[in-house]
Design a protein around this motif. Sequence first.
Motif, PDB file in Angstrom:
ATOM      1  N   GLU A   1       5.301 -38.015  13.047  1.00  0.00           N
ATOM      2  CA  GLU A   1       4.139 -38.546  13.216  1.00  0.00           C
ATOM      3  C   GLU A   1       3.139 -37.607  13.117  1.00  0.00           C
ATOM      4  O   GLU A   1       3.049 -36.570  13.705  1.00  0.00           O
ATOM      5  N   LEU A   2       1.985 -38.013  12.272  1.00  0.00           N
ATOM      6  CA  LEU A   2       0.958 -37.220  12.085  1.00  0.00           C
ATOM      7  C   LEU A   2      -0.462 -37.900  12.570  1.00  0.00           C
ATOM      8  O   LEU A   2      -0.683 -38.867  12.110  1.00  0.00           O
ATOM      9  N   ASP A   3      -1.048 -37.320  13.530  1.00  0.00           N
ATOM     10  CA  ASP A   3      -2.089 -37.907  14.265  1.00  0.00           C
ATOM     11  C   ASP A   3      -3.383 -37.048  14.179  1.00  0.00           C
ATOM     12  O   ASP A   3      -3.225 -35.737  14.641  1.00  0.00           O
TER      13      ASP A   3
ATOM     14  N   LEU B   1      -1.280 -49.106  13.860  1.00  0.00           N
ATOM     15  CA  LEU B   1      -1.002 -47.623  14.400  1.00  0.00           C
ATOM     16  C   LEU B   1      -2.344 -47.327  15.061  1.00  0.00           C
ATOM     17  O   LEU B   1      -2.256 -46.436  15.710  1.00  0.00           O
ATOM     18  N   GLN B   2      -3.534 -48.016  14.713  1.00  0.00           N
ATOM     19  CA  GLN B   2      -4.758 -47.527  15.579  1.00  0.00           C
ATOM     20  C   GLN B   2      -4.962 -48.527  16.720  1.00  0.00           C
ATOM     21  O   GLN B   2      -6.210 -48.544  17.158  1.00  0.00           O
ATOM     22  N   SER B   3      -4.070 -49.098  17.188  1.00  0.00           N
ATOM     23  CA  SER B   3      -4.009 -49.988  18.604  1.00  0.00           C
ATOM     24  C   SER B   3      -3.973 -49.057  19.740  1.00  0.00           C
ATOM     25  O   SER B   3      -3.366 -48.084  19.726  1.00  0.00           O
ATOM     26  N   ILE B   4      -4.540 -49.613  20.746  1.00  0.00           N
ATOM     27  CA  ILE B   4      -4.366 -49.131  22.035  1.00  0.00           C
ATOM     28  C   ILE B   4      -3.976 -50.352  22.844  1.00  0.00           C
ATOM     29  O   ILE B   4      -4.128 -51.465  22.612  1.00  0.00           O
ATOM     30  N   MET B   5      -3.314 -50.215  24.060  1.00  0.00           N
ATOM     31  CA  MET B   5      -2.800 -51.047  24.959  1.00  0.00           C
ATOM     32  C   MET B   5      -3.953 -51.405  25.789  1.00  0.00           C
ATOM     33  O   MET B   5      -4.472 -50.395  26.593  1.00  0.00           O
ATOM     34  N   LYS B   6      -4.166 -52.646  26.153  1.00  0.00           N
ATOM     35  CA  LYS B   6      -4.886 -53.384  27.239  1.00  0.00           C
ATOM     36  C   LYS B   6      -4.009 -54.182  27.913  1.00  0.00           C
ATOM     37  O   LYS B   6      -3.793 -55.232  27.709  1.00  0.00           O
TER      38      LYS B   6
ATOM     39  N   LYS C   1     -12.284 -36.073   4.938  1.00  0.00           N
ATOM     40  CA  LYS C   1     -11.656 -34.673   5.596  1.00  0.00           C
ATOM     41  C   LYS C   1     -10.333 -34.982   6.371  1.00  0.00           C
ATOM     42  O   LYS C   1      -9.157 -34.203   5.855  1.00  0.00           O
ATOM     43  N   GLU C   2     -10.223 -36.010   6.828  1.00  0.00           N
ATOM     44  CA  GLU C   2      -9.042 -36.366   7.591  1.00  0.00           C
ATOM     45  C   GLU C   2      -8.158 -36.762   6.449  1.00  0.00           C
ATOM     46  O   GLU C   2      -6.997 -36.371   6.395  1.00  0.00           O
TER      47      GLU C   2
ATOM     48  N   MET D   1      -7.001 -40.714  11.762  1.00  0.00           N
ATOM     49  CA  MET D   1      -5.934 -41.275  10.965  1.00  0.00           C
ATOM     50  C   MET D   1      -4.577 -41.193  11.554  1.00  0.00           C
ATOM     51  O   MET D   1      -4.476 -39.880  12.085  1.00  0.00           O
ATOM     52  N   LYS D   2      -3.742 -41.931  11.235  1.00  0.00           N
ATOM     53  CA  LYS D   2      -2.374 -41.751  11.877  1.00  0.00           C
ATOM     54  C   LYS D   2      -1.450 -42.178  10.693  1.00  0.00           C
ATOM     55  O   LYS D   2      -1.632 -43.111  10.071  1.00  0.00           O
ATOM     56  N   ALA D   3      -0.448 -41.200  10.595  1.00  0.00           N
ATOM     57  CA  ALA D   3       0.532 -41.422   9.526  1.00  0.00           C
ATOM     58  C   ALA D   3       2.093 -41.305  10.335  1.00  0.00           C
ATOM     59  O   ALA D   3       2.078 -40.357  10.922  1.00  0.00           O
ATOM     60  N   ILE D   4       2.631 -42.298  10.244  1.00  0.00           N
ATOM     61  CA  ILE D   4       4.130 -42.204  10.228  1.00  0.00           C
ATOM     62  C   ILE D   4       5.127 -42.107   9.058  1.00  0.00           C
ATOM     63  O   ILE D   4       4.851 -42.880   8.246  1.00  0.00           O
ATOM     64  N   ILE D   5       5.819 -40.877   9.027  1.00  0.00           N
ATOM     65  CA  ILE D   5       6.160 -40.408   7.862  1.00  0.00           C
ATOM     66  C   ILE D   5       7.851 -40.752   8.097  1.00  0.00           C
ATOM     67  O   ILE D   5       8.507 -39.803   8.995  1.00  0.00           O
ATOM     68  N   GLN D   6       8.699 -41.281   7.424  1.00  0.00           N
ATOM     69  CA  GLN D   6      10.139 -41.482   7.537  1.00  0.00           C
ATOM     70  C   GLN D   6      10.789 -41.112   6.127  1.00  0.00           C
ATOM     71  O   GLN D   6      10.251 -41.539   5.282  1.00  0.00           O
ATOM     72  N   ARG D   7      11.532 -40.126   6.546  1.00  0.00           N
ATOM     73  CA  ARG D   7      12.433 -39.752   5.435  1.00  0.00           C
ATOM     74  C   ARG D   7      13.467 -40.944   5.099  1.00  0.00           C
ATOM     75  O   ARG D   7      14.136 -41.489   5.931  1.00  0.00           O
ATOM     76  N   VAL D   8      13.507 -41.470   3.552  1.00  0.00           N
ATOM     77  CA  VAL D   8      14.265 -42.433   3.309  1.00  0.00           C
ATOM     78  C   VAL D   8      15.396 -42.346   2.112  1.00  0.00           C
ATOM     79  O   VAL D   8      14.945 -41.526   1.349  1.00  0.00           O
ATOM     80  N   MET D   9      16.341 -42.951   2.244  1.00  0.00           N
ATOM     81  CA  MET D   9      17.285 -43.085   1.148  1.00  0.00           C
ATOM     82  C   MET D   9      16.774 -44.144   0.000  1.00  0.00           C
ATOM     83  O   MET D   9      16.924 -43.837  -1.061  1.00  0.00           O
TER      84      MET D   9
END
Length: 164
Positions: free
Chosen positions: A144-146, A82-87, A40-41, A1-9
């Motif tokens: 980023e939380l991964d 966010l769960q992608s990988i580059m090929k 769990k995650e 699980m991945k989260a991008i957390i942005q502090r926002v106005m």
Amino acid sequence: MKAIIQRVMKASVTVGDETVSSIGSGVCVLLGISRYDTVKEMDSIIKKILNLRIFEDDDGKRWNKSVKDRDMEILCVSQFTLQSIMKGNKLDFHRAMSADKSEEFYNLFLDKLRKSYKIDKVKDGKFGAYMQVHIQNDGPVTVELDYPPTKPDKADDAKESEKD
């Protein structure tokens, strides 16, 4: 699980011409769910989102208060990319949880987040829709939380080892 957390106005989600949801000051969470993720995650990432100290306190001391401490809002957006990988130059999404399973998992995530905080403070986009996410960063502050998959994809790990 991945989260991008942005502090926002402020932040909002629109689908077409319709505003689905919006928040004022707080955090926008872009969440990518892996096919390996478990509750769990989920529980760990919810705890981090609520307690991550990215706000200043009333005395102006930075990095001292969380979204929960400051009674701010949270806007969550499911983002499988966010769960992608580059090929090469192409994105591969085989690590992402399938759409039918991830919608149920994402809804459970939202339910647990709301129960751990305040129902009216947690907003979300529209799962599976083509959305426009409008974010006015504050700072900018992006974290980023991964959480690594509980069952690593051995084929991917072998390919990565070959590259080294």
